[in-house]
Every structure is written in structure tokens, then in C-alpha cells.
Design a protein around this motif. Structure first.
Motif, PDB file in Angstrom:
ATOM      1  N   TRP A 646       0.847  -1.263   0.041  1.00 36.40           N
ATOM      2  CA  TRP A 646      -0.081  -0.084  -0.064  1.00 36.40           C
ATOM      3  C   TRP A 646       0.868   1.088   0.161  1.00 36.40           C
ATOM      4  CZ3 TRP A 646      -4.832  -0.072   3.506  1.00 36.40           C
ATOM      5  CH2 TRP A 646      -5.583  -1.220   3.374  1.00 36.40           C
ATOM      6  N   VAL A 647       0.606   2.220  -0.804  1.00 39.03           N
ATOM      7  CA  VAL A 647       1.587   3.384  -1.076  1.00 39.03           C
ATOM      8  C   VAL A 647       0.621   4.358  -1.129  1.00 39.03           C
ATOM      9  CG1 VAL A 647       3.136   4.562  -2.047  1.00 39.03           C
ATOM     10  CG2 VAL A 647       3.387   2.134  -2.042  1.00 39.03           C
ATOM     11  N   ALA A 649      -1.554   7.306  -2.430  1.00 38.35           N
ATOM     12  CA  ALA A 649      -2.015   7.340  -3.950  1.00 38.35           C
ATOM     13  C   ALA A 649      -0.969   8.780  -4.540  1.00 38.35           C
ATOM     14  CB  ALA A 649      -3.460   7.824  -4.271  1.00 38.35           C
ATOM     15  N   ASP A 650      -1.079   9.719  -3.636  1.00 43.30           N
ATOM     16  CA  ASP A 650      -0.296  10.926  -4.262  1.00 43.30           C
ATOM     17  C   ASP A 650       1.138  10.870  -4.133  1.00 43.30           C
ATOM     18  OD1 ASP A 650      -2.831  12.291  -4.224  1.00 43.30           O
ATOM     19  OD2 ASP A 650      -2.619  13.131  -1.905  1.00 43.30           O
ATOM     20  N   VAL A 651       1.795   9.897  -3.170  1.00 43.57           N
ATOM     21  CA  VAL A 651       3.063   9.645  -3.328  1.00 43.57           C
ATOM     22  C   VAL A 651       3.460   8.810  -4.605  1.00 43.57           C
ATOM     23  CG1 VAL A 651       4.958   8.286  -2.101  1.00 43.57           C
ATOM     24  CG2 VAL A 651       3.194   9.798  -0.915  1.00 43.57           C
ATOM     25  N   ALA A 652       2.538   7.892  -4.826  1.00 46.52           N
ATOM     26  CA  ALA A 652       2.576   6.772  -5.770  1.00 46.52           C
ATOM     27  C   ALA A 652       2.786   7.577  -7.120  1.00 46.52           C
ATOM     28  CB  ALA A 652       1.662   5.878  -5.799  1.00 46.52           C
ATOM     29  N   LYS A 658       1.450   3.583 -10.663  1.00 48.26           N
ATOM     30  CA  LYS A 658      -0.044   3.629 -10.780  1.00 48.26           C
ATOM     31  C   LYS A 658      -0.480   2.173 -10.078  1.00 48.26           C
ATOM     32  CE  LYS A 658      -0.439   1.982 -15.579  1.00 48.26           C
ATOM     33  NZ  LYS A 658       0.865   1.487 -15.608  1.00 48.26           N
ATOM     34  N   ASN A 659      -1.554   2.158  -9.556  1.00 46.85           N
ATOM     35  CA  ASN A 659      -2.320   1.092  -9.265  1.00 46.85           C
ATOM     36  C   ASN A 659      -1.721  -0.262  -9.941  1.00 46.85           C
ATOM     37  OD1 ASN A 659      -3.545   0.281  -6.778  1.00 46.85           O
ATOM     38  ND2 ASN A 659      -5.768   0.331  -7.922  1.00 46.85           N
ATOM     39  N   ALA A 680      -2.028   1.791  -4.779  1.00 48.83           N
ATOM     40  CA  ALA A 680      -2.324   3.419  -4.654  1.00 48.83           C
ATOM     41  C   ALA A 680      -3.380   3.401  -4.022  1.00 48.83           C
ATOM     42  CB  ALA A 680      -2.206   4.019  -6.039  1.00 48.83           C
ATOM     43  N   THR A 681      -3.235   4.109  -2.756  1.00 46.74           N
ATOM     44  CA  THR A 681      -4.513   4.167  -2.000  1.00 46.74           C
ATOM     45  C   THR A 681      -4.321   5.637  -1.192  1.00 46.74           C
ATOM     46  OG1 THR A 681      -6.034   3.247  -0.220  1.00 46.74           O
ATOM     47  CG2 THR A 681      -3.505   2.573  -0.305  1.00 46.74           C
TER      48      THR A 681
END
Ligand code: SF4
Length: 741
Positions: A646-647, A649-652, A658-659, A680-681
Motif C-alpha cells: 500500500w502506497v 496515492a499522491d506519493v505513488a 500507478k495501481n 495506490a490508496t
């Protein structure tokens, strides 16, 4: 309202799949070719009550046994024992999947002895039990004769380890440890013991069912499927209890919460102090309870005077009004406010103090020994088998490389036994290890050190069901029967309802596997210790213990459990509270800590931050898995077969991921994970990444789990030792994320 199994499982993240699994377990897969059971909905020919070993909770289960077309009896399904206080007729998804362990095609099938290869090369020869046991007995005796019995150690996890503990004590060694202490619940036990004179114990006797407010700090109930706790938690939610979840990640429990506090990792003590500040300055604490039961209130009041929510905000990232609102919520529901004790408390090396902070907060709310808070457990007494007393007085455990380290550890440290086995770390090194049911490569921090210790041993034998990584590092591997194939000792834990449970064999052991009691007895016979194992088998042993204890053995066998008289567990029920501390009171201020040079009241100290471009690695559980030992279970893996990272979403996005992208995690020591999918979450803070524990096995014998997902254990090469009790804080590893070409 009765709680259906579906409602229970719904709490977990894998709700729908887990329910499907429950009905699919009996029919789909046996691990045995062309040998299906004719009627998939069968209740079986007979039902054997026993208790589960898919995790430490040890729920009572009913094993449904049916004879197949080949004439062989098999367990066709596992259901909850309605008479057992820890299951109440229901199981978590893992418990129903016990047949996935029993019929795992990768099971160890016969004894293995290392050939001329080096440890870790995984080259073994299958041998007879006679040969294997002769070898083990001779090597253990050699270590004992050359270095003394104190050069031997037992690492044990699981209830069947009791036979080997007895064997080691008969040999004269006290070096017996489980990673579940220094790597898991140890700081919690010591923190509560210093405050209330009693640890929490296992299973935890808390009253979530009647709580009006439940606070979870980094505890993932619903993903951590401790059966009865989750049932009670579910009931509390149904009744409208307020849930407060403190977690850098939006967990399943957080999704049920009125307040999710996405705290900056490592700052929990600051939040606890700010909560205490609000509760004390606004006079919301239980003044009568504190007056009657506690010492050190004035010192505590002074200590938290400046620890305002405004002070805590820049540290924790939790807004002052949110800190005040949640503190008032807790106080409003008190004493039925449960500051949940959680379980794995080894995070940052300051863990005993954080756990003490939780205990002190609970004391201010008056919830120790109160309905909706902490219950005072009781247990039934069970008489020992009349063994010969141990011939030698064993020396104290050798688990500290220097005298005076970790002065308040109250159990032996598994990591300490490993440390003392590394050449040069101590005046005397351990030389022989017996490893029962614990994959030390995954369960101890810094596998490199574990390997170094193992390489220096004269001898190492492992007893296990599956060919986990530790087997590859062993000289001899002894295949144990699963919990469904053996009868073990009686179990009488302290709990809200006193009971004695019996684990009994449901089916004959598969392959050449043998129960642990048989191995320990055979080894004792070979080492001149037969007098310590005078019984014919484990059934005779437990019958004798039960009879001596005045228990009805027929009922115990028929029901799998007998219950004792109900005793009061709270003040409301008439219990008179007592505290086994130095002062005989709840110690908000602790003089023992002060005398040893530690803070008598917890204080906040910053922890190391991840360097730029790296993220703190935090871990948790999936509801259908326990540790690495369930990730090879094909049944359970139908719901969740591989972890993902889990990363935020903004950081990813900022990193260009991307997911679903496949990535590799690289830690501060350049240890690299297997490829893992990125999720990405917004459900995790930007300064941390999260993975489920127990994946990324490197043992080729685990054919399903091999290289599936990423291993948090391999990435945990850094740890901070708690100076109070020696727990190994492991949330101090940082990873960067690299794309897979
Ligand atoms: S909580 Fe689940 S896995 Fe653990 S003992 Fe109970 S049924 Fe088994």
C-alpha cells in the motif's frame, strides 16, 4: 440478537470470499489425487472436539471425520465448538481452513538428515525414524557433555512444544523461549504488569462486548482475527459503541470507527500524554477509583501539565480539537471504555513505556476490573503428572550477552538466545538448538544474524509440519503430525470464564509424521531420561492429569472442554480489586523504573525519521492468514494469495507509479524484496508503506508460497531493543520503491 457467521466474517476485509471459502472447504481440494469425498455436505461419520492451532487463540473446534471410498478416514470439515468459550460455535476463516494444513501436499513426510552439504543448501537424505532419533540424541548428548546442558536451547511456538520444554528441563537447561514474547507481546505484558501488577496474558480477558467506547492503537481487530475478540467487537459495533482507531493506515477497524486518527508513526506516546492532559485538566478522570486504587496521581498531573493537545499536534499530526473530542468521548463512556491492549507491541524500542501509557490512561478511566474494560481472569487448576523431579537445578536462562541488560524481562528472550549463539557476542555461546514450530528466519529480526548464529552451532534440529526456511538451515528435520493428528497436553488458561480444554487426535497421522510427544519420549529414552516420560502415550498422560484434578475425563473427551464455576471478573460483579505491584496499588508513577534509571512516567522521545525518498515499513495481517506458516495453505489462499504494498496515492503518482504496477522494495541495508504489486490508496499516510506479514517465502519446499509476494521479515534487518525488557522494535525499517523493468 445472535450473530451469524456471515455477520462475524463481514468485519474482515475479505468478507465475501471468506464466506465462500467456508462452504467450499469440504469439497474442492484434498491434496490427494482422485480421492474426493462422495458427499460434500456430510457432517462426517464422527465428530472429534479438539482445539485449533492455526493461531495462538486456540479456539475449540469440531473435526468432522468421514471414511473415504479408499477406506481411509479424513477430516471433511472443521466447525466451531459451541461449548468452548473461545469459539462459541464460530470460527474465523483460518480456523475453518485447518484441513488446508492437514492435506497440504508440501508437508514434511519423513525424517530428513543433512548430507555432506552446508547448512542452508537444503540437501537432505530421507531416513528412518530410528536413524534420525539416534542422530539427534547423540548430537544433543555431545553438546551437553562437551559444553554443559546450558549450551542447549529450545525455541518453541505452538502448544505441542510442551513436550520438548519438559525434555530440555530434564536435560538441565532453562534456555526455552518463544518469539511471541520479545518479538510480539512482551512490552505489553511488562507495561501493564508495572502498572497493575499483572500482565494481560493470552487469551486477553477484555470486555469489548460491553464497552461503550473502544480505542485501538495500531491494533487491527478484524484483520487480526482473534475469534472471540472479533465476535465481541462486532457486537459492540452493533450496539453502537464508539470506536476510535489510531493507525497510520485506514484499517478494516478504522472503517467501523467514529474517529480515525492517522497518527504519524512513532508518536503514540505523545498522543497518550495529550489525552491524559485533557482528562486530568478537565477533571474527567475517575477520581474515586484513582483515590481508592492508585498512587502517583500528583506526579502524573504535573508530568502532563504541559503536554497539551497543541503540544502534541505538530508531533502526531492529530489536530488539537480532535484530541480533545476523542478524550472527552473516552471519559464520557468510562469506565466502559476499553483501551484495547492489542498484541504485537514491538514497534520502536520504547514499547514498554508506550504500553504503560495505555495502562495509565485505562487507570484514569477506571476501566481495569470494570465492566466494558479489562476483566480480571481466573483459571481452573490442573494437577501435574507425577513426573520425577528434574535432577539438576537448571541455571537461569542465558539470554543476555551482558549482565544487567533488560532488567524487567519476565520471560526468556528468543532474540537473546540467538544473540548469545553468535561467536564473540558473549563469554559463552550456545551450541545446540531445538526449534519447534517456529520459522526463526522469519520470526526473529535481522535474518542475517540468525543465520550467523546457526552457522556457528554444533547442532540444530527442527520439528515442524511444513518445510519452512528454518528447515533448510537444520541438520535434522523431524516431521510432526498436525494438530488434527495428535493428542496434546491439557490447556487451562486464565480467562473470563475458567475452563480446561483438550486437544485430541481426529485422524491417523499422514505419511511418516509423528506427534511431538512421541518424539520427545523417544529422545528421552535414548538419552537416559526415560523416567521423565513414564506414560505410554499422551492420552494416558492427560487422563492421569484430569483424574488427579477431579475433572470428568469422559466429558472432557466428549465435549473437548470442561468449564469451571463462574467467578466475578469486575468490581460491578462484587470482585475486590487487588494489585500485585510493589505498593499494592495501581502505579501511575513507578519507583522500580526510576530506581533502574528509566522514566517513572512515560515521556515522548522522537524516533528516527525515514530519509528522503524512503518510507517507514509497517505491517499487519490479512484475516485469512496468521503468520508465514499459513501462506502455503491453498484453501486460505483462495481468498488472499499474495500481498501487495500500500502506497499513498499522491506519493505513488509523484513517483510515477500507478495501481497494479510491479515494484521492488529496497531497505536501508540494500536488502531487496521479491516483486510485489503496488496498491495506490488514500488509506495510508504518505510517510509509510504497508504490507501484510508472512509472504515472500524463500523455501522452495513451500511450493505454493515460494516467492509469492514480498517478505517483510527479510526487509526487517534493523531493530531497536527495548532497554527495559529486551523486546525488538521492528517498525524502524525504511524502504524505497523501485519499478520492475
Ligand atoms: S482465531 Fe481462528 S485461527 Fe485462531 S484459533 Fe481461532 S479459529 Fe483458529
Amino acid at each position: 440478537m445472535s450473530l451469524s457467521r456471515r455477520e462475524f466474517i463481514k468485519i474482515g476485509a475479505g468478507a465475501t470470499a471468506a464466506v465462500g471459502l467456508g462452504s467450499g472447504l469440504v469439497t474442492q481440494w484434498w491434496g490427494l489425487d482422485n480421492n474426493p469425498i462422495p458427499n460434500p455436505n456430510t457432517e462426517g461419520d464422527r465428530i472429534v472436539p479438539t482445539f485449533c492451532e492455526l493461531c495462538f487463540w486456540k479456539c475449540g473446534v469440531l473435526a468432522h471425520v468421514k471414511k473415504g471410498p479408499d477406506g481411509q478416514e479424513r477430516v471433511v470439515k472443521i466447525t466451531g465448538n459451541p461449548d468452548h468459550p473461545l469459539s462459541r460455535g464460530k470460527l474465523c476463516p483460518r480456523g475453518t481452513g485447518g484441513t488446508g494444513l492437514l492435506y497440504d501436499p508440501d508437508r514434511l513426510k519423513q525424517p530428513l538428515v543433512r548430507t555432506k552439504s552446508k547448512r542452508g543448501e537444503d540437501i537432505f537424505e530421507a531416513v528412518s525414524w530410528e536413524t534420525a532419533l539416534d542422530e539427534v540424541a547423540a548430537k544433543l548428548m555431545k553438546v551437553k557433555e562437551e559444553h554443559g546442558p546450558e549450551a542447549l536451547a529450545l525455541f518453541s511456538h505452538g502448544f505441542g512444544g510442551s513436550w520438548f520444554k519438559h525434555l530440555l528441563k530434564a536435560m538441565g537447561s532453562k534456555n526455552i523461549a518463544a518469539p511471541s514474547y520479545a518479538q510480539c507481546r512482551g512490552p505489553r505484558e511488562v507495561g501493564y504488569w508495572l502498572t497493575f501488577g499483572s500482565g494481560i496474558g493470552s487469551p486477553e480477558a477484555v470486555d469489548a462486548e460491553h464497552a461503550r467506547c473502544i480505542v485501538l492503537m495500531g491494533s487491527h481487530l478484524g484483520e487480526n482475527m482473534h475469534n472471540t475478540h472479533v465476535q465481541d467487537f462486532s457486537r459492540a459495533i452493533d450496539r453502537g459503541a464508539d470506536i476510535i482507531v489510531v493507525d497510520p493506515r485506514y484499517s478494516t477497524a478504522a472503517s467501523k470507527a467514529r474517529h480515525w486518527l492517522p497518527i504519524k508513526p512513532g508518536t503514540d506516546i505523545a498522543l497518550l500524554l495529550a489525552w491524559m492532559h485533557v482528562i486530568i485538566t478537565e477533571k474527567r478522570y475517575d477520581a474515586d477509583y484513582i483515590q481508592k486504587h492508585a498512587i502517583g496521581f500528583d506526579e502524573l498531573k504535573k508530568h502532563v501539565e504541559a503536554k497539551t493537545p497543541e503540544w502534541a499536534y505538530p508531533i502526531t499530526g492529530i489536530r488539537p480539537e480532535k484530541i480533545r473530542e476523542t478524550a472527552r468521548l473516552m471519559a464520557g463512556a468510562a469506565p466502559a471504555t476499553l483501551i484495547h491492549p492489542g498484541r504485537r507491541s514491538t514497534w520502536y524500542g520504547d514499547d514498554t513505556q508506550r504500553e504503560r501509557g495505555k495502562a495509565i490512561l485505562a487507570a484514569l478511566l477506571g476501566s481495569w476490573g470494570r465492566e466494558g474494560g479489562y476483566l480480571i481472569p481466573s483459571k481452573m487448576s490442573v494437577q501435574p503428572y507425577p513426573d520425577q523431579p528434574y535432577a539438576q537445578t537448571p541455571k537461569a536462562a542465558l539470554d543476555r550477552v551482558k549482565e544487567g541488560l533488560y532488567p524487567l524481562a519476565d520471560e526468556t528472550l528468543a532474540s537473546g538466545l540467538c544473540d548469545i549463539s553468535v561467536p564473540g557476542e558473549a563469554a559463552m555461546n550456545l551450541k545446540g538448538w531445538i526449534v519447534y514450530g517456529t520459522n526463526l528466519i522469519q520470526s526473529l529480526p535481522d535474518y542475517r544474524k540468525t543465520v550467523k548464529a546457526i552457522q556457528a552451532l554444533d547442532f540444530i534440529v527442527t520439528v515442524d509440519v511444513l518445510p519452512a526456511e528454518i528447515c533448510g538451515w537444520s541438520d535434522v528435520v523431524l516431521p510432526e503430525s498436525t494438530y488434527l493428528e495428535r493428542t496434546d497436553d491439557l490447556w487451562n488458561p486464565g480467562y473470563r470464564e475458567p475452563f480446561v480444554a483438550m486437544r485430541q487426535q481426529a485422524v491417523e497421522p499422514l505419511y511418516q509424521s509423528k506427534p511431538g510427544w512421541w518424539m520427545a519420549k523417544e529422545l528421552a529414552n535414548r538419552m537416559g531420561l526415560a523416567a521423565y516420560f513414564p506414560w505410554k502415550d499422551s492420552l494416558e498422560y492427560v487422563r492421569e492429569r484430569a483424574t488427579r484434578s477431579g475433572l470428568d475425563f469422559d466429558t472432557l473427551q466428549a465435549k473437548g472442554v470442561v468449564k469451571g464455576a463462574v467467578v466475578p471478573t469486575t468490581e460491578e460483579q462484587g470482585l475486590t480489586l487487588s494489585f500485585d505491584t510493589e505498593s499494592g496499588k495501581i502505579e501511575l508513577y513507578n519507583q522500580t523504573l526510576k530506581n533502574l534509571g528509566f522514566d517513572p512516567i512515560p515521556d515522548y522521545y522522537p524516533v528516527e525519521e525515514p530519509p528522503a525518498g524512503s518510507f517507514r515499513l509497517i505491517t499487519g495481517r490479512a484475516p485469512m492468514h496468521t503468520f508465514g506458516r499459513t501462506t502455503n495453505n491453498r484453501f486460505l489462499s483462495e481468498c488472499y494469495d499474495e500481498n501487495e504494498v500500500w502506497v499513498n496515492a499522491d506519493v505513488a503518482k509523484g513517483l510515477g507509479f500507478k495501481n497494479g504496477d510491479r515494484v521492488i522494495l529496497v531497505n536501508q541495508d540494500e536488502v531487496r524484496s521479491e516483486p510485489i504489486s503496488l496498491r495506490a490508496t488514500q488509506r495510508v499516510r504518505g510517510d509509510a508503506v504497508y504490507i501484510v506479514h508472512g509472504y515472500g517465502h524463500t523455501a522452495e519446499g513451500l511450493k505454493f508460497a515460494y516467492k509469492r509476494g514480498a517478505s517483510d521479515s527479510l526487509l526487517t534487518t534493523n531493530y531497536k531493543v527495548d532497554p527495559i525488557m529486551g523486546g525488538t522494535g521492528m517498525n524502524v525499517n525504511f524502504v524505497r520503491i523501485e519499478g520492475v523493468a
